[in-house]
Design a protein around this motif. Structure first.
Motif, PDB file in Angstrom:
ATOM      1  N   TRP A 146       0.830  -1.193   0.000  1.00 17.99           N
ATOM      2  CA  TRP A 146       0.000   0.000   0.000  1.00 17.99           C
ATOM      3  C   TRP A 146       0.866   1.246   0.000  1.00 17.99           C
ATOM      4  O   TRP A 146       1.729   1.425   0.858  1.00 17.99           O
ATOM      5  CB  TRP A 146      -0.925  -0.006   1.209  1.00 17.99           C
ATOM      6  CG  TRP A 146      -1.655   1.279   1.456  1.00 17.99           C
ATOM      7  CD1 TRP A 146      -1.517   2.108   2.523  1.00 17.99           C
ATOM      8  CD2 TRP A 146      -2.639   1.871   0.598  1.00 17.99           C
ATOM      9  NE1 TRP A 146      -2.350   3.175   2.399  1.00 17.99           N
ATOM     10  CE2 TRP A 146      -3.060   3.059   1.221  1.00 17.99           C
ATOM     11  CE3 TRP A 146      -3.192   1.512  -0.623  1.00 17.99           C
ATOM     12  CZ2 TRP A 146      -4.009   3.889   0.663  1.00 17.99           C
ATOM     13  CZ3 TRP A 146      -4.151   2.343  -1.182  1.00 17.99           C
ATOM     14  CH2 TRP A 146      -4.545   3.516  -0.535  1.00 17.99           C
ATOM     15  N   ASP A 147       0.652   2.116  -1.017  1.00 21.74           N
ATOM     16  CA  ASP A 147       1.387   3.374  -1.132  1.00 21.74           C
ATOM     17  C   ASP A 147       0.356   4.495  -1.226  1.00 21.74           C
ATOM     18  O   ASP A 147      -0.299   4.668  -2.271  1.00 21.74           O
ATOM     19  CB  ASP A 147       2.274   3.364  -2.385  1.00 21.74           C
ATOM     20  CG  ASP A 147       3.181   4.581  -2.449  1.00 21.74           C
ATOM     21  OD1 ASP A 147       3.043   5.471  -1.587  1.00 21.74           O
ATOM     22  OD2 ASP A 147       4.028   4.655  -3.364  1.00 21.74           O
ATOM     23  N   PRO A 148       0.151   5.270  -0.178  1.00 18.19           N
ATOM     24  CA  PRO A 148      -0.892   6.318  -0.209  1.00 18.19           C
ATOM     25  C   PRO A 148      -0.668   7.348  -1.316  1.00 18.19           C
ATOM     26  O   PRO A 148      -1.621   7.788  -1.964  1.00 18.19           O
ATOM     27  CB  PRO A 148      -0.797   6.957   1.184  1.00 18.19           C
ATOM     28  CG  PRO A 148      -0.140   5.921   2.036  1.00 18.19           C
ATOM     29  CD  PRO A 148       0.798   5.189   1.137  1.00 18.19           C
ATOM     30  N   GLN A 149       0.592   7.737  -1.553  1.00 18.97           N
ATOM     31  CA  GLN A 149       0.869   8.741  -2.581  1.00 18.97           C
ATOM     32  C   GLN A 149       0.519   8.209  -3.975  1.00 18.97           C
ATOM     33  O   GLN A 149      -0.108   8.897  -4.781  1.00 18.97           O
ATOM     34  CB  GLN A 149       2.345   9.134  -2.530  1.00 18.97           C
ATOM     35  CG  GLN A 149       2.706  10.254  -3.510  1.00 18.97           C
ATOM     36  CD  GLN A 149       4.163  10.675  -3.354  1.00 18.97           C
ATOM     37  OE1 GLN A 149       4.882  10.140  -2.505  1.00 18.97           O
ATOM     38  NE2 GLN A 149       4.585  11.630  -4.166  1.00 18.97           N
ATOM     39  N   ARG A 150       0.900   6.978  -4.229  1.00 19.67           N
ATOM     40  CA  ARG A 150       0.583   6.380  -5.526  1.00 19.67           C
ATOM     41  C   ARG A 150      -0.925   6.205  -5.696  1.00 19.67           C
ATOM     42  O   ARG A 150      -1.468   6.407  -6.785  1.00 19.67           O
ATOM     43  CB  ARG A 150       1.280   5.029  -5.633  1.00 19.67           C
ATOM     44  CG  ARG A 150       1.151   4.372  -6.991  1.00 19.67           C
ATOM     45  CD  ARG A 150       1.931   3.079  -7.004  1.00 19.67           C
ATOM     46  NE  ARG A 150       1.794   2.399  -8.288  1.00 19.67           N
ATOM     47  CZ  ARG A 150       2.328   1.213  -8.547  1.00 19.67           C
ATOM     48  NH1 ARG A 150       3.043   0.579  -7.618  1.00 19.67           N
ATOM     49  NH2 ARG A 150       2.154   0.659  -9.736  1.00 19.67           N
ATOM     50  N   ALA A 151      -1.591   5.864  -4.614  1.00 18.20           N
ATOM     51  CA  ALA A 151      -3.040   5.708  -4.678  1.00 18.20           C
ATOM     52  C   ALA A 151      -3.721   7.043  -4.968  1.00 18.20           C
ATOM     53  O   ALA A 151      -4.710   7.098  -5.715  1.00 18.20           O
ATOM     54  CB  ALA A 151      -3.562   5.122  -3.374  1.00 18.20           C
ATOM     55  N   GLU A 152      -3.206   8.130  -4.409  1.00 21.42           N
ATOM     56  CA  GLU A 152      -3.772   9.446  -4.663  1.00 21.42           C
ATOM     57  C   GLU A 152      -3.580   9.849  -6.123  1.00 21.42           C
ATOM     58  O   GLU A 152      -4.480  10.422  -6.747  1.00 21.42           O
ATOM     59  CB  GLU A 152      -3.112  10.480  -3.739  1.00 21.42           C
ATOM     60  CG  GLU A 152      -3.727  11.861  -3.816  1.00 21.42           C
ATOM     61  CD  GLU A 152      -5.160  11.893  -3.318  1.00 21.42           C
ATOM     62  OE1 GLU A 152      -5.903  12.812  -3.740  1.00 21.42           O
ATOM     63  OE2 GLU A 152      -5.538  11.011  -2.527  1.00 21.42           O
TER      64      GLU A 152
END
Length: 249
Positions: A146-152
């Protein structure tokens, strides 16, 4: 007198003795025979097998209790930790995962299992205030970290693509491209000026002869008309021969 006594004894005592003998015989017949050596060995093996089974059940029960106690300790440490939002466990079998899920539910946490193969599935637990989003769960199910920045970034790209699609739908369908030249005129020396549907010849159906046009039939005359025409041609040849005879001499 002796005869009278004997008859009286026979009538009064002998029936009772006969009943007692029958009762004693039935009791003796119902009693089990003493076990043989083979029966004793079978019973001994059965007792040993039952003892082994009981011990295996007790060991299995003890292992489950020990594993549950171990998981309860880990869950308690996780709850008390202020820095941990989620925790990932090593792969477990189905029984161990079920025990862990039960411990997590009792503790008031959230847990999910991820992984495709049954032996490689693992459990992740989350605190209620840090419950995973749909994107995070989708990443774990896909085997990704899980990568929050990539998900955003992905979320923004999807929103931009959706806005562009909505704008294109409001403008209507795009006009079809128009060629700079007319291919019919350009290649008229090869394909002619009549092509496709315009060059197709329509056949008119004839009810008597199916879809074959009347003009395409070989002979539309009757037999009498044909014979009369043959006779007329023969007569004309004979007349021509006679008229040419004297000039030929």
């Amino acid at each position: 007198l002796l005869l009278v006594v004997f008859l009286h004894f026979r009538r009064a005592v002998l029936p009772g003795l006969s009943v007692m003998a029958d009762l004693l015989g039935s009791i003796l017949r119902s009693m089990e025979k003493p076990p043989t050596v083979g029966d004793q060995e079978s019973r001994r093996k059965a007792r040993e097998q039952a003892a082994r089974l009981k011990k295996m059940q007790e060991d299995d029960k003890k292992q489950k209790a020990d594993f549950r106690k171990q998981m309860e300790t880990l869950i308690s440490d996780f709850i008390q930790s202020s820095s941990q939002k989620r925790k990932k466990f090593d792969p477990m079998n189905k029984l161990e995962r079920s025990i862990l899920h039960d411990v997590v539910e009792v503790a008031g946490l959230t847990s999910f299992s991820f992984g495709e193969d049954d032996d490689r599935r693992y459990v992740m637990i989350f605190k209620k205030e840090f419950a995973p989003s749909d994107g995070e769960l989708e990443a774990y199910r896909s085997g990704e970290e899980w990568d929050p920045q990539r998900a955003e970034e992905r979320k923004r790209s999807k929103e931009l693509a959706q806005r562009e699609a909505d704008a294109a739908a409001q403008l209507g369908p795009a006009p079809e491209p128009c060629p700079n030249s007319n291919y019919k005129q350009k290649y008229s020396h090869l394909i002619g000026t009549v092509a496709a549907k315009e060059g197709a010849h329509t056949l008119q159906a004839n009810k008597a002869y199916g879809c074959v046009p009347t003009a395409n039939k070989r002979d539309t005359r009757s037999i009498e008309e044909a014979l009369n025409e043959i006779r007329a041609k023969k007569k004309m040849r004979v007349m021509d021969t006679e008229s040419c005879g004297p000039s030929g001499q």
